[in-house]
Write an enzyme that holds these catalytic residues in place. Structure first.
Site, PDB file in Angstrom:
ATOM      1  CD  GLN A  91       9.288   2.937  -1.956  1.00 40.56           C
ATOM      2  OE1 GLN A  91       9.191   1.877  -2.573  1.00 40.56           O
ATOM      3  NE2 GLN A  91      10.439   3.481  -1.639  1.00 40.56           N
ATOM      4  CB  SER A  92       2.192   2.985  -4.896  1.00 40.99           C
ATOM      5  OG  SER A  92       1.486   4.113  -4.441  1.00 40.99           O
ATOM      6  CB  SER A  93       2.243  -2.257  -5.459  1.00 44.43           C
ATOM      7  OG  SER A  93       1.361  -1.785  -6.462  1.00 44.43           O
TER       8      SER A  93
END
Length: 202
Positions: A91-93
């Protein structure tokens, strides 16, 4: 690896303790500056830092629990504003997702295609904004992630998101119904970009 190249003559058996201590310290610093240990605190941080501002995006970030879309082993840092990677799970931030939601300008009833839908977290956020009257599709190359995303979205109450195992190259752009919004969570080659543009409504 922390201390992998040290040659201090110490007992090798104490290295795991040092590694754990270093990681705990790093996490403490990250929590103090970029995150928290609750979903609500994470949303407030994103608002404070300007990553999100519109009411619909803020509501989505407060409604969909990022932690629920991560494997158990990687949930400790779910509310820290940083990417999470654990095997195939990535997951990206939260701030990146928040900024993307703001840029997409999603509204109730819009159709949305998420290419590289991964854990399903971003699709769940988008569906919260577009609502049940919209069309929500996630395209993911890895079948295990497709199955995971389906289960996690169902548990989050957004089971009407459709996740499909496949690649952009598999999409019949000549006969596919175009979408109001398309989000690409990974890089795309030029040929793929051309195909994606054909999946977007004029």
């Amino acid at each position: 690896m922390v201390g992998a190249g040290d040659d201090d003559g110490g007992d090798l058996g104490d290295r795991p303790v040092r590694v754990r201590t270093a990681l705990a310290l790093i996490r403490h610093v990250m929590l103090a500056s970029r995150g928290s240990e609750t979903l609500e605190a994470m949303a407030k941080l994103l608002v404070r830092d300007g990553a999100i501002s519109s009411p619909d995006v803020v509501k989505a970030m407060r409604t969909i629990d990022r932690r629920a879309f991560l494997p158990e082993a990687s949930r400790d840092d779910a509310y820290v504003d940083m990417p999470v990677r654990y095997g195939d799970f990535h997951q990206s931030s939260p701030s990146i997702y928040g900024a993307a939601l703001e840029a997409l300008d999603l509204r109730p009833g819009l159709s949305f295609l998420n290419v590289g839908s991964g854990t399903g977290y971003f699709s769940a956020l988008a569906r919260t904004i577009c609502g049940p009257e919209g069309v929500h599709v996630g395209l993911e190359r890895k079948p295990a992630l497709v199955a995971w995303a389906r289960r996690r979205c169902a548990a989050a109450g957004v089971a009407d998101v459709t996740f499909v195992a496949g690649d952009v190259a598999d999409v019949d752009v000549e006969h596919a119904v175009p979408f109001d919004r398309v989000y690409v969570g990974a890089g795309a080659r030029r040929a793929q970009r051309d195909r994606l543009l054909r999946l977007l409504k004029p």
